[in-house]
Design an enzyme around this catalytic site. Sequence first.
Site, PDB file in Angstrom:
ATOM      1  CE  LYS A 118      64.835  -8.735 -28.020  1.00  0.00           C
ATOM      2  NZ  LYS A 118      64.040  -7.935 -28.934  1.00  0.00           N
TER       3      LYS A 118
HETATM    4  C1  LIG Z   1      64.047  -6.824 -30.037  1.00  0.00           C
HETATM    5  C2  LIG Z   1      63.469  -5.477 -29.839  1.00  0.00           C
HETATM    6  C3  LIG Z   1      62.440  -4.984 -30.645  1.00  0.00           C
HETATM    7  C4  LIG Z   1      61.972  -5.709 -31.874  1.00  0.00           C
HETATM    8  O1  LIG Z   1      61.470  -6.955 -31.611  1.00  0.00           O
HETATM    9  P1  LIG Z   1      61.174  -7.939 -32.840  1.00  0.00           P
HETATM   10  O2  LIG Z   1      60.283  -8.974 -32.246  1.00  0.00           O
HETATM   11  O3  LIG Z   1      62.476  -8.482 -33.294  1.00  0.00           O
HETATM   12  O4  LIG Z   1      60.493  -7.139 -33.891  1.00  0.00           O
HETATM   13  C5  LIG Z   1      61.896  -3.753 -30.340  1.00  0.00           C
HETATM   14  N1  LIG Z   1      62.348  -3.024 -29.299  1.00  0.00           N
HETATM   15  C6  LIG Z   1      63.336  -3.451 -28.510  1.00  0.00           C
HETATM   16  C7  LIG Z   1      63.772  -2.606 -27.364  1.00  0.00           C
HETATM   17  C8  LIG Z   1      63.949  -4.684 -28.768  1.00  0.00           C
HETATM   18  O5  LIG Z   1      64.967  -5.099 -28.006  1.00  0.00           O
END
Ligand SMILES: *Cc1c(COP(=O)(O)O)cnc(C)c1O
Length: 397
Positions: A197
């Site tokens: 992210k």
């Molecule tokens: C990565 C992601 C999540 C989940 O995030 P985590 O921190 O891995 O639980 C949820 N929604 C979207 C759109 C994502 O890209």
Amino acid sequence: MAQLAIDGGNPVRKNENFLIFGSPLIEEEEIEEVVACLRSRWIGTGPRTSQFERDFAKYKGINLAVAVNSCTAALHLSIKACGIGNGDEVITTPMTFCATINSIIHAGATPVLADCDRDTMNISPEEIEKKISPKTKAILIVHFAGRPCEMDAIMSIAKSYDLFVIEDCAHAIEAEYKGIKTGCFGDIGCFSFYVTKNIITGEGGMVITNDERLVGKIKTLALHGMSKDAWKRFSDEGYRHYSVIGAGFKYNMTDMQASIGIHQLKKIEKYWEKRRYIWNKYNECFRGLPCFLPKEPEENTKHAFHLYTPLIDIVQINKNRDWVLDAMQAENIGIGVHYIPIHFHPFYRKTFGWKYGDFPNAEWIGERTISLPLGPALSDNDVDDVISAFSKIMKNH
Ligand SMILES: *Cc1c(COP(=O)(O)O)cnc(C)c1O
């Protein structure tokens, strides 16, 4: 013509130099803070987590932030804190990661999908309105790839039908729409610091809101259902008994994670600038190739540039998208797919009866989309390699 690696030609990058998709940038400040955290022996939820929460709330210009161990946890807690559960429906997009849907299911509610727009890839307000039923309790939006959703239209629908709005901002920490930051429109905003992210803590997430009552519930649910004062047990204010007031979860962030987050957050705009530069460079260099390039950011918005997702013109190249994925991998460039539409996965089909043809725009994107490397860790040379490989493949298909 340059021969493609998939056809036996030389790859753009050497095997031992494979470019990993979504590799984060981790610098000395983060490493030193983690070491300091370890040396302090306060490695659970403590002062560094509190600082990260305060810093994040300040960055978003909001009063309250609760750090948790993932965005999935953040979404799950948000839906539960809104009192949504059995018999309730939550409207969301088929163009998202499965965690968005799973969090609705784990809260006991039913996900209802509303198709996205082909150009923005974001949930379409017109489709949302069509899916509203007497059981609808919330709209769970995803600012896809970092592009903010059409918030004027969505907030006006939410207002007229009295629905909660929960924002999945996993792609969109930096995004803004008409001067308002994503995550601050609805009742709750949820963020991810997963390794791929925009900023990272290894695993981690954040909930933001201006509603004290919601924060109280979220804090309680995030820590075993212990009364929210239990969070203060992690201080030196003297011994405190705890009371369990509900069956909660174990979703708290640790100070080891927060140590990374505190320093990543300081660099968030610098990293954003770098991704913006690469995103724009890709969009310039790929003009004229047989693909549909991402639309420029809408006026009066800030795009978070989390993903760069051209759509392959599979008719013109007369090959499917997966062939392009294989060809890129053969050039030793890692790629991603965001996403195979939710209703294509066997579990959801079986459980909710969704089928091919239900969400044509998500399907159109899902069959063509490819995500190219985009992040602050990329060198100019890496970016040039991505451009060479993708251009070579799209010209010599
Ligand atoms: C990565 C992601 C999540 C989940 O995030 P985590 O921190 O891995 O639980 C949820 N929604 C979207 C759109 C994502 O890209």
